[in-house]
Motif scaffolding. Structure first.
Motif, PDB file in Angstrom:
ATOM      1  N   ARG A   1       0.629  -1.330  -0.169  1.00 51.43           N
ATOM      2  CA  ARG A   1       0.040   0.148  -0.133  1.00 51.43           C
ATOM      3  C   ARG A   1       0.730   1.343  -0.283  1.00 51.43           C
ATOM      4  N   LEU A   2       0.147   2.353  -0.535  1.00 49.52           N
ATOM      5  CA  LEU A   2       1.218   3.326  -1.204  1.00 49.52           C
ATOM      6  C   LEU A   2       0.464   4.253  -0.511  1.00 49.52           C
ATOM      7  N   GLU A   3       0.950   5.397   0.405  1.00 48.35           N
ATOM      8  CA  GLU A   3       0.241   7.059   0.881  1.00 48.35           C
ATOM      9  C   GLU A   3       0.526   7.321   1.299  1.00 48.35           C
ATOM     10  N   ALA A   4       0.319   8.480   1.214  1.00 51.55           N
ATOM     11  CA  ALA A   4       0.262   9.602   2.356  1.00 51.55           C
ATOM     12  C   ALA A   4      -0.193  11.003   3.097  1.00 51.55           C
ATOM     13  N   VAL A   5       0.970  11.002   4.049  1.00 51.29           N
ATOM     14  CA  VAL A   5      -0.474  11.761   5.080  1.00 51.29           C
ATOM     15  C   VAL A   5       0.254  13.283   5.647  1.00 51.29           C
ATOM     16  N   ARG A   6      -0.017  14.417   6.152  1.00 57.20           N
ATOM     17  CA  ARG A   6       0.109  15.146   6.984  1.00 57.20           C
ATOM     18  C   ARG A   6       0.965  14.786   8.292  1.00 57.20           C
ATOM     19  N   ASP A   7       2.113  14.789   8.259  1.00 58.14           N
ATOM     20  CA  ASP A   7       2.190  14.039   9.478  1.00 58.14           C
ATOM     21  C   ASP A   7       4.028  14.668  10.264  1.00 58.14           C
ATOM     22  N   ASP A   8       3.871  14.366  11.091  1.00 59.20           N
ATOM     23  CA  ASP A   8       5.752  14.200  11.951  1.00 59.20           C
ATOM     24  C   ASP A   8       6.090  12.947  11.836  1.00 59.20           C
ATOM     25  N   LEU A   9       7.159  13.037  11.178  1.00 58.25           N
ATOM     26  CA  LEU A   9       7.686  11.310  10.366  1.00 58.25           C
ATOM     27  C   LEU A   9       8.748  11.324  12.109  1.00 58.25           C
ATOM     28  N   THR A  10       9.125  11.444  13.356  1.00 55.37           N
ATOM     29  CA  THR A  10      10.128  11.838  13.865  1.00 55.37           C
ATOM     30  C   THR A  10       8.551  10.768  14.985  1.00 55.37           C
ATOM     31  N   ALA A  11       7.573  10.843  14.494  1.00 57.88           N
ATOM     32  CA  ALA A  11       7.114   9.676  15.343  1.00 57.88           C
ATOM     33  C   ALA A  11       5.988   8.846  14.559  1.00 57.88           C
ATOM     34  N   GLN A  12       6.453   8.601  13.434  1.00 59.00           N
ATOM     35  CA  GLN A  12       5.900   7.520  12.992  1.00 59.00           C
ATOM     36  C   GLN A  12       6.201   6.384  13.591  1.00 59.00           C
ATOM     37  N   ARG A  13       5.245   5.276  13.924  1.00 61.73           N
ATOM     38  CA  ARG A  13       5.503   3.883  14.215  1.00 61.73           C
ATOM     39  C   ARG A  13       5.542   2.615  12.975  1.00 61.73           C
ATOM     40  N   VAL A  14       6.837   2.791  12.277  1.00 59.84           N
ATOM     41  CA  VAL A  14       6.886   1.645  11.352  1.00 59.84           C
ATOM     42  C   VAL A  14       8.225   0.590  11.647  1.00 59.84           C
TER      43      VAL A  14
END
Length: 182
Positions: free
Chosen positions: A3-16
Motif C-alpha cells: 500500500r502507498l499512502e500520503a499523510v500530513r504528519d510528523d516523520l519523527t513520530a511514525q510507528r513503522v
C-alpha cells in the motif's frame, strides 16, 4: 499487496519499521528532516552515523544511495539515510531522485522492514519543486513495489498541505484515478 499512502504528519513520530532520512552526504546531521530526526533520536543516531563514517562510508554517502542505522529514541526500528540530489548544485537528474526511493526500499527490505515512512526527499532545501519531486518519488515507489513483495506499506509523511496535495495528486495519477477535487 503493498500500500502507498500520503499523510500530513510528523516523520519523527511514525510507528513503522523504518523511517527514511533525507540526509546530507556527511551523515552527521543537518537541518530540515535530517536535523529533526537526529534531535528526536538522540545521541545514539549520531554515534551510529559516525561509526559508518569511520568504517563503510569514510567519504560520506553518495547522492541516490542509502544506508541504515538503528533508530535511537525514535519509535521505529531503523533509520534509512538517503542523500537526494541538490538542484541548487546542478543535480537535476530525476533518476538520482528516484534512486533515493529504490535504494532506500532495497535497504529496508534487507533489514526485514514491512513498513517504511518517507519524507519528500529533495523537495525542501535541495530545491526540487513539490509536484516534480512527488511524481518522481511516487513513480519510483510504485515501480519498486510492483517488482517486490515488501514492504507492505510505504507512507509519504509530509510537513505541509502543499506537499500533501502534490503527493496525493501524484498517487492518484500513478494509480490511474483522478486526484481529489480535480
Amino acid at each position: 499487496m503493498s500500500r502507498l499512502e500520503a499523510v500530513r504528519d510528523d516523520l519523527t513520530a511514525q510507528r513503522v519499521d523504518a523511517v527514511v532520512n533525507a540526509a546530507n552526504s556527511t551523515l552527521l546531521g543537518g537541518g530540515g528532516v535530517d536535523g529533526a530526526l537526529h534531535a528526536a533520536a538522540g545521541p545514539a543516531l549520531l554515534e551510529e552515523c559516525r561509526r559508518l563514517r569511520r568504517t563503510t562510508h569514510p567519504q560520506g554517502l553518495a547522492v541516490g544511495d542509502a544506508v541504515a542505522t538503528g533508530a535511537g529514541g525514535l519509535p521505529c526500528r531503523w533509520v534509512v539515510h538517503t542523500v537526494g540530489p541538490n538542484r541548487h548544485r546542478g543535480q537535476t537528474d530525476p533518476a538520482l531522485l528516484a534512486s533515493c526511493v529504490t535504494r532506500s526500499l532495497a535497504v529496508a527490505r534487507g533489514l526485514g522492514a514491512r513498513s517504511v515512512a518517507f519524507p519528500a526527499v529533495g523537495a525542501g532545501a535541495y530545491g526540487w519543486p513539490a509536484d516534480e519531486a512527488a511524481e518522481v518519488l511516487v513513480a519510483a515507489a510504485r515501480a519498486d513495489l510492483a517488482e517486490h513483495d515488501a514492504p507492505d506499506l510505504v507512507r509519504f509523511v509530509l510537513v505541509s498541505d502543499r506537499l500533501l496535495d502534490a503527493f496525493t495528486a501524484a498517487l492518484a495519477r500513478s494509480a490511474g484515478t483522478s486526484p481529489p477535487d480535480a
